[in-house]
Write an enzyme that holds these catalytic residues in place. Structure first.
Site, PDB file in Angstrom:
ATOM      1  N   LYS A  42       0.841  -1.203   0.000  1.00  0.00           N
ATOM      2  CA  LYS A  42       0.000   0.000   0.000  1.00  0.00           C
ATOM      3  C   LYS A  42       0.878   1.256   0.000  1.00  0.00           C
ATOM      4  CE  LYS A  42      -0.264   0.083   5.061  1.00  0.00           C
ATOM      5  NZ  LYS A  42      -1.131   0.168   6.243  1.00  0.00           N
ATOM      6  N   ARG A 135      -9.774   0.472  15.953  1.00  0.00           N
ATOM      7  CA  ARG A 135      -9.720   1.197  14.686  1.00  0.00           C
ATOM      8  C   ARG A 135     -10.704   0.488  13.759  1.00  0.00           C
ATOM      9  NH1 ARG A 135      -3.989   1.669  11.612  1.00  0.00           N
ATOM     10  NH2 ARG A 135      -4.690  -0.385  10.914  1.00  0.00           N
ATOM     11  N   HIS A 167      -5.866  -6.909  13.486  1.00  0.00           N
ATOM     12  CA  HIS A 167      -4.591  -6.194  13.465  1.00  0.00           C
ATOM     13  C   HIS A 167      -4.167  -5.872  14.894  1.00  0.00           C
ATOM     14  CE1 HIS A 167      -1.427  -4.138  11.382  1.00  0.00           C
ATOM     15  NE2 HIS A 167      -1.721  -2.938  11.868  1.00  0.00           N
ATOM     16  N   ARG A 223       1.188 -10.806   7.448  1.00  0.00           N
ATOM     17  CA  ARG A 223       1.202  -9.631   6.571  1.00  0.00           C
ATOM     18  C   ARG A 223       2.471  -8.830   6.873  1.00  0.00           C
ATOM     19  NH1 ARG A 223      -3.596  -9.442   9.345  1.00  0.00           N
ATOM     20  NH2 ARG A 223      -2.883  -7.546  10.404  1.00  0.00           N
ATOM     21  N   TYR A 267      16.341  29.827   7.419  1.00  0.00           N
ATOM     22  CA  TYR A 267      15.265  30.648   7.965  1.00  0.00           C
ATOM     23  C   TYR A 267      15.297  30.706   9.488  1.00  0.00           C
ATOM     24  CZ  TYR A 267      12.889  30.644   3.404  1.00  0.00           C
ATOM     25  OH  TYR A 267      12.563  30.820   2.080  1.00  0.00           O
ATOM     26  N   CYS A 314      14.207  23.801   4.303  1.00  0.00           N
ATOM     27  CA  CYS A 314      13.352  24.669   3.500  1.00  0.00           C
ATOM     28  C   CYS A 314      12.501  23.815   2.548  1.00  0.00           C
ATOM     29  CB  CYS A 314      14.208  25.640   2.712  1.00  0.00           C
ATOM     30  SG  CYS A 314      15.410  26.547   3.705  1.00  0.00           S
ATOM     31  N   MET A 315      11.636  24.457   1.793  1.00  0.00           N
ATOM     32  CA  MET A 315      10.770  23.717   0.881  1.00  0.00           C
ATOM     33  C   MET A 315      11.564  22.980  -0.185  1.00  0.00           C
ATOM     34  SD  MET A 315       7.566  25.048  -1.439  1.00  0.00           S
ATOM     35  CE  MET A 315       6.655  25.668  -0.019  1.00  0.00           C
ATOM     36  N   ASP A 316      12.648  23.602  -0.684  1.00  0.00           N
ATOM     37  CA  ASP A 316      13.362  23.057  -1.827  1.00  0.00           C
ATOM     38  C   ASP A 316      14.787  22.628  -1.519  1.00  0.00           C
ATOM     39  OD1 ASP A 316      11.122  24.124  -3.391  1.00  0.00           O
ATOM     40  OD2 ASP A 316      12.095  26.062  -3.067  1.00  0.00           O
TER      41      ASP A 316
END
Length: 383
Positions: A42, A135, A167, A223, A267, A314-316
């Site tokens: 999955k 769950r 589970h 599993r 930052y 940072c993002m990049d």
């Protein structure tokens, strides 16, 4: 790790490691008799590539594949997989008809879901019972009606109950009292199902940790999710089995530069150089699924040394401390890998940011490319 690195960054997945891990796990759970193994693929194979990992697991002898959603199951069928395949997470209105037509076994949690599946049948259905995770799955108070309705639908020829499963909540903690309680509850569920006339092909409870640590929970099928990818489901508890991490994340250094004592980095200036040093810029950030929390906590591998991340991710991009060295642009940076050369592992990153290795490998991606290698081909056999 000496292969050419792409211009920016990539995920490299070793399919031979997947096969190696599946073989180890199959041998382990079959010591006391035949137990089938389901490779759980999955969430795009826990970030490793669902279709490719599934094929490798089948090659190594995985009897079943497991996915969460119907869409994932249909993608595997579209890619050519024809073996036993179970999915277990659906919402009202999901396309059970497509799953049934593709020979996918679906899971029911409730009487209502059973009736929705039966309306498009005949379907092969596995019944999930909640034994204490609280769950998904039928709660204990509903088991009698759940099994009775399933039995009626089976006798009417509208479904075949092919499995019953549950589970575990704490299988990575072998001494946790929930393990005994859940296994006992599962056995009660199987007994009650038999009283309702149900005789499923498989009963299964064990995930990766229980497959390794709790033989009494093996039943007919285990599993294996995270262990398929070579990561330890119970760090500090599992015995050494020789599982091999299949994922490496790496990039090219964009640049390196000098930073004077007292200068802030990234930052918010959450890190200041305590003395003159050098830093390198790595073109991967939280846009690629790198945890922002890795700033000032995790390390990467540059050249032949671990180098700590400095300042905020940072993002990049992110910045690493090069301790006075100025490696040229294009130098390989390994964020995490198998650990063979001393590079950080996914578990190291998990420890650094207070999470689990499952999250590290599953979340990484974004703009990263993914490439598959095969040590069986490149090195003449499993490593």
């Amino acid at each position: 790790m000496s292969d050419p690195v792409p211009a920016r960054a990539e995920i490299v997945v070793d399919l031979a490691a997947v096969r190696h891990n599946v073989r180890i796990l199959k041998d382990l759970v079959s010591v006391d008799g035949p137990v089938a193994l389901m490779a759980v693929v999955k969430a795009d194979g826990y970030g490793h590539g669902m279709v490719e990992v599934a094929a490798a697991a089948r090659d190594a002898g995985a009897d079943w594949l497991g996915v969460a959603t119907i869409d994932e199951a249909l993608a595997l069928r579209a890619a050519g997989d024809r073996g036993p395949l179970l999915c277990w997470l659906s919402a009202p209105g999901d396309d059970f008809a497509a799953a049934v037509a593709a020979g996918v076994e679906v899971t029911a949690y409730s009487v209502e879901e059973l009736e929705e599946i039966a309306a498009v049948g005949p379907a092969r259905v596995q019944l999930k019972v909640d034994t204490g995770l609280s769950r998904g799955g039928a709660p204990r108070a509903a088991w009698h009606d759940f099994f009775a309705v399933a039995g009626d639908l089976e006798r009417e020829g509208r479904i075949t109950v092919s499995g019953i499963w549950s589970h575990l909540a704490a299988s990575d903690e072998p001494a946790h009292p929930a393990n005994d309680a859940q296994e006992a509850a599962f056995r009660d569920a199987l007994s009650l199902a038999a009283s309702a006339g149900l005789d499923p092909d498989v009963a299964h409870l064990a995930n990766s940790a229980a497959a390794i640590l709790r033989p009494s929970a093996h039943f007919d099928l285990v599993r294996c999710g995270i262990a398929t990818y070579g990561l330890d489901p119970a760090p500090g508890v599992s015995p050494r089995l020789g599982l091999r991490p299949a994922m490496t994340v790496r990039a090219r250094l964009l640049m390196s530069k000098e930073v004077a004592a007292g200068e802030g980095v990234s930052y918010g200036h959450t890190w200041h150089a305590p003395e003159d040093t050098t830093v390198g810029v790595v073109p991967a950030g939280y846009g690629e699924g790198i945890p922002r929390a890795a700033g000032n906590t995790a390390s990467v591998w540059v050249g032949d040394s671990r180098r700590p991340i400095r300042g905020r991710v940072c993002m990049d991009q992110l910045v690493v401390d090069l301790d006075g060295e100025l490696p040229p642009p294009g130098t390989e940076v390994v964020l995490f890998g198998p650990g063979d050369l001393g590079e950080p592992t996914a578990q190291d990153w998990a420890d650094a940011v207070g999470t689990i290795s499952y999250e590290i490998v599953t979340r990484v991606g974004g703009r990263l490319s993914r490439r598959f290698v095969d040590a069986d081909e490149t090195a003449g056999g499993d490593r």
